[in-house]
Each structure stands twice: as structure tokens, then as C-alpha cells.
Write an enzyme that holds these catalytic residues in place. Structure first.
Site, PDB file in Angstrom:
ATOM      1  N   GLU A  75      23.550  -8.304  17.623  1.00  0.00           N
ATOM      2  CA  GLU A  75      22.220  -9.346  18.780  1.00  0.00           C
ATOM      3  C   GLU A  75      23.067 -10.211  19.443  1.00  0.00           C
ATOM      4  O   GLU A  75      22.512 -10.343  20.236  1.00  0.00           O
ATOM      5  CB  GLU A  75      21.083 -10.006  18.441  1.00  0.00           C
ATOM      6  CG  GLU A  75      21.416 -11.253  17.658  1.00  0.00           C
ATOM      7  CD  GLU A  75      21.216 -12.241  16.080  1.00  0.00           C
ATOM      8  OE1 GLU A  75      20.228 -11.120  15.453  1.00  0.00           O
ATOM      9  OE2 GLU A  75      20.540 -12.969  15.859  1.00  0.00           O
ATOM     10  N   ARG A 120      19.958 -11.092   8.526  1.00  0.00           N
ATOM     11  CA  ARG A 120      20.884  -9.747   9.401  1.00  0.00           C
ATOM     12  C   ARG A 120      21.529  -9.466   9.695  1.00  0.00           C
ATOM     13  O   ARG A 120      20.937  -8.492   9.333  1.00  0.00           O
ATOM     14  CB  ARG A 120      22.550 -11.151   8.682  1.00  0.00           C
ATOM     15  CG  ARG A 120      22.397 -12.399   9.072  1.00  0.00           C
ATOM     16  CD  ARG A 120      22.569 -13.620   9.759  1.00  0.00           C
ATOM     17  NE  ARG A 120      22.947 -14.629  10.212  1.00  0.00           N
ATOM     18  CZ  ARG A 120      22.099 -15.525   9.915  1.00  0.00           C
ATOM     19  NH1 ARG A 120      20.601 -15.303  10.228  1.00  0.00           N
ATOM     20  NH2 ARG A 120      21.952 -16.827   9.825  1.00  0.00           N
ATOM     21  N   HIS A 172      15.522 -12.652  17.326  1.00  0.00           N
ATOM     22  CA  HIS A 172      15.818 -14.185  16.023  1.00  0.00           C
ATOM     23  C   HIS A 172      14.836 -15.201  16.052  1.00  0.00           C
ATOM     24  O   HIS A 172      15.732 -16.272  16.575  1.00  0.00           O
ATOM     25  CB  HIS A 172      17.157 -14.444  16.294  1.00  0.00           C
ATOM     26  CG  HIS A 172      18.226 -14.637  14.989  1.00  0.00           C
ATOM     27  ND1 HIS A 172      19.250 -14.391  15.110  1.00  0.00           N
ATOM     28  CD2 HIS A 172      17.635 -15.513  13.946  1.00  0.00           C
ATOM     29  CE1 HIS A 172      19.200 -15.052  13.851  1.00  0.00           C
ATOM     30  NE2 HIS A 172      18.808 -15.390  13.191  1.00  0.00           N
ATOM     31  N   PRO A 224      21.802 -12.452   2.081  1.00  0.00           N
ATOM     32  CA  PRO A 224      22.533 -12.984   2.577  1.00  0.00           C
ATOM     33  C   PRO A 224      23.625 -11.765   3.162  1.00  0.00           C
ATOM     34  O   PRO A 224      23.131 -11.272   3.009  1.00  0.00           O
ATOM     35  CB  PRO A 224      23.807 -13.820   2.644  1.00  0.00           C
ATOM     36  CG  PRO A 224      23.519 -13.485   0.776  1.00  0.00           C
ATOM     37  CD  PRO A 224      22.086 -13.031   0.594  1.00  0.00           C
TER      38      PRO A 224
END
Ligand code: NAD
Length: 339
Positions: free
Chosen positions: A266, A237, A298, A209
């Protein structure tokens, strides 16, 4: 209960309405679909709502949360697993109920990581265009046999474990790095420290994460520690990677190839059709010039099964909230108690 869904795409509406008909028709949910992302400029759209339902690029900083609380919004339900975009300390202070969808199809993201690796390695995206133009030359399409190669999985949680299994199935040697390795990883691969993983892996795939501790985990120094010519994949991420450092490593040929489904900046780009616009992001534009870089917008999560699961679990989370029942997916139960 009135719920405003931010960043709502037509597919969100489709799967939420299907889930409502299939299992939640009895519940009195009034769903308002807003295409725009939640930000300081768009909080007013949640006026009169009890809850907001958000996705990966919605901003839930302290200012936004305070504005929502002042309007009477009591809950934030995330349509995703990651929760790096919400200020949990502020949410706790303001007494929000916060719940997420912790696992909506780890395999979907793992399979996308494989798709990226396969495409980039065997250049099928370039072959597709060439063959359509009658060009059957193989020059520039040379790949490596993945069988026997070493794949490093950073973060051996749900998605990392699924990715490890896939690469193990291809006959790869799998290494993992994780402060809390997943149960069962030893049956697939070996847990090593991150430096050993970077030094030995032909492919490094990121599945941890985004936290303060993992921000720019891949930076100038860690790129130097990677095996020269290795491939880096990020489906987790964007900010796990220092994009400018990666560009320098691609230019020096230290990094052999890059495949990303997520990008640091993004939120200003992804999930919209920007094909008629000028892209102002020069870093992103530089990435687009490399033949050995593959970017998807994504879409790792984007399967029928995962969207179905996201909608169902989100409804379940909302039902827990309306009934005052304990919610196993809650990060905060709404009384300020984090779980
Ligand atoms: P998870 O919580 O099951 O696993 C994360 C793992 O990372 C845990 O085992 C944890 O111990 C480990 N970890 C934490 N800090 C680490 C560090 N410094 N180094 C190595 N490992 C570390 O999460 P998951 O469901 O596997 O999801 C992983 C990430 O994938 C999410 O955080 C999210 O950002 C991303 N994601 C992306 C998509 C997509 O569409 N591309 C979809 C879902 C999730």
C-alpha cells in the site's frame, strides 16, 4: 522544539493545529508539515528538526534512522499504534526517543471492519450504483443473515475486543485466537487455536500486529484450512496476508469474499489521489477485478474522534520528551532503554 511531520495530509494539519490551540498553545512547538513520506530520499527535509512525526507508511529503516541521527534528530513520534515500519533495534542503538499513540479509537477500526463485512455481505456498494441507474433487480445482491454465524477474531487486543463485542451484539458466535487473550474476551467468545478458528468461522477478521511471526499468517496453507466460502477481513496490516495466495483462493472459490483496508504494497498507492495515473501494481489490479473483493485505502482510523486523539496524544508525547518526563507511550525513552 522543531518537529517535521511526514505524510502530512490537510486533515493532519487541521487536527494538530486544533489540538495545539486547545491544549498546547503554551508549548513552543514549531511544526513543519511535509506531504511526502519519510524515506531515504526525503530524510533531508528534517534538517534542523528535533523530532520527526510519522505515520504508517513512512520508512524508518536503519539507513533512514542513521541519517536522521546524523542531522541531530533525537525523537520519532508515531501518529499510529502499529510500529512495524521502524527498525527498533537501530533506534535503540542510536538512542532515539520513540513514542506512539497506542489506542486512538479501537472502536473506529472495529466499526470499519463491521462496515466492510456488512457492505460485502449485502452488496450495498453495488446496490447504490444500480438503484441510481434505475436498476432495481436483486440478482447478485444475495447475502447471508449474520445472526447465528461464527466470527473468528485473530488478535483479541483493543481493536479485536471491540470488533468481537460488535459481532456478539449482532447475535454471532465469536471465536478468538491470541497467544495473550484480552481480559474480558471470555465474556464475549471462546478462545481457540488458530486452526480451529479458521475451520469454523464464516467470517475471519484479523486484528493482530504485523510481526515476523504473523507475516503472511494467511497463506496458501491457512486458506485451505478455512471454511469453504468464508469471508476474510483485514483492517490490521497488509502483510498479514499473502495477497497472491488470496487471489488463487478467490479464483478457486475456496475464499468466498475478501475485504481489506490495508494492502501489502500500500505504501506506493494509498493516501494519494491516483485516479489519473496508471496503476503499475498488477496484483492490486487483479484484486480489483473480483466482484467479491472490497478494498478501502487504510481509513479504519479515520474518524473525528480518532484524529483528535492522535493529535492530543502526540503532543503529550512531545511534552514528555521536552520535559524529560517518563512517557507511558514510549517504546524507547531515548537513553537506549526500551519499555
Ligand atoms: P493490541 O496490541 O491492543 O492487540 C493486538 C493483539 O494481537 C494482542 O492481544 C496480541 O497478543 C495479539 N497477537 C499477537 N500475535 C498474535 C498472533 N500470532 N495471533 C493472534 N493474535 C496475536 O493492538 P490493537 O490496538 O488492537 O491494534 C491491532 C492492529 O490494528 C495494529 O497492530 C495495527 O496494525 C492495526 N491498526 C489498523 C488501523 C487502521 O486504520 N486500519 C488503525 C489502528 C491499528
Amino acid at each position: 522544539m522543531k518537529v517535521t511531520l511526514y505524510s502530512a495530509q490537510p486533515y493532519d494539519e487541521r487536527f494538530f493545529e486544533e489540538a495545539r490551540l486547545e491544549g498546547f498553545a503554551e508549548e513552543a512547538f514549531d511544526l513543519i508539515y511535509q506531504k511526502v513520506a519519510l524515506s531515504r530520499q526525503t530524510t533531508a527535509l528534517a534538517e534542523g528538526s528535533d523530532a520527526v512525526c510519522v505515520f504508517v507508511n513512512d520508512v524508518l529503516d536503519e539507513v533512514v534512522l542513521e541519517a536522521l541521527a546524523a542531522m541531530g534528530v533525537k525523537a520519532v513520534v508515531l501518529r499510529c499504534a502499529g510500529f512495524n515500519n521502524i527498525d527498533l533495534a537501530a533506534a535503540e542503538r542510536l538512542g532515539f526517543f520513540v513514542a506512539r499513540v497506542p489506542a486512538y479509537s479501537p472502536e473506529a477500526v472495529a466499526e470499519h471492519a463491521l462496515a466492510l463485512a456488512m457492505t460485502l455481505n449485502r452488496h450495498t456498494h453495488r446496490a447504490f450504483n444500480r438503484v441510481r441507474e434505475g436498476n432495481f433487480a436483486l440478482d447478485g445482491l444475495l447475502g447471508m443473515t449474520l445472526h447465528g454465524k461464527t466470527v473468528g477474531i485473530v488478535g483479541t487486543g483493543r481493536i479485536g475486543l471491540a470488533t468481537a463485542s460488535i459481532f456478539k451484539g449482532l447475535g454471532c458466535r465469536v471465536l478468538g485466537s491470541d497467544p495473550f487473550p484480552a481480559e474480558g474476551f471470555e465474556a464475549i467468545g471462546e478462545i481457540v487455536d488458530v486452526d480451529t478458528l479458521l475451520a469454523q468461522s464464516d467470517i475471519v477478521s484479523l486484528h493482530c500486529p504485523l510481526l515476523d511471526a504473523t507475516h503472511h499468517l494467511i497463506n496458501e496453507a491457512s486458506l485451505e484450512r478455512m471454511k469453504p466460502g468464508a469471508m476474510l477481513i483485514n483492517t490490521s496490516r497488509g502483510a498479514l496476508i499473502d495477497t497472491c495466495a488470496v487471489i488463487e483462493a478467490l479464483k478457486s472459490r475456496q475464499l468466498g469474499a475478501l475485504a481489506i483496508d490495508v494492502y501489502e504494497q500500500e505504501s506506493g498507492l494509498f493516501f494519494q489521489d491516483r485516479s489519473s495515473e496508471i496503476i503499475d501494481d498488477d496484483v492490486f489490479s487483479r484484486l480489483m477485478t473480483f466482484p467479491n473483493v472490497l478494498v478501502t485505502g487504510h481509513q479504519g482510523f479515520f474518524t473525528v474522534e480518532a484524529l483528535r486523539e492522535i493529535a492530543q496524544v502526540t503532543f503529550n508525547n512531545l511534552v514528555c520528551l521536552t520535559r524529560g518526563a517518563p512517557c507511558s507511550n514510549a517504546l524507547m525513552q531515548g537513553d537506549g532503554a526500551s519499555r
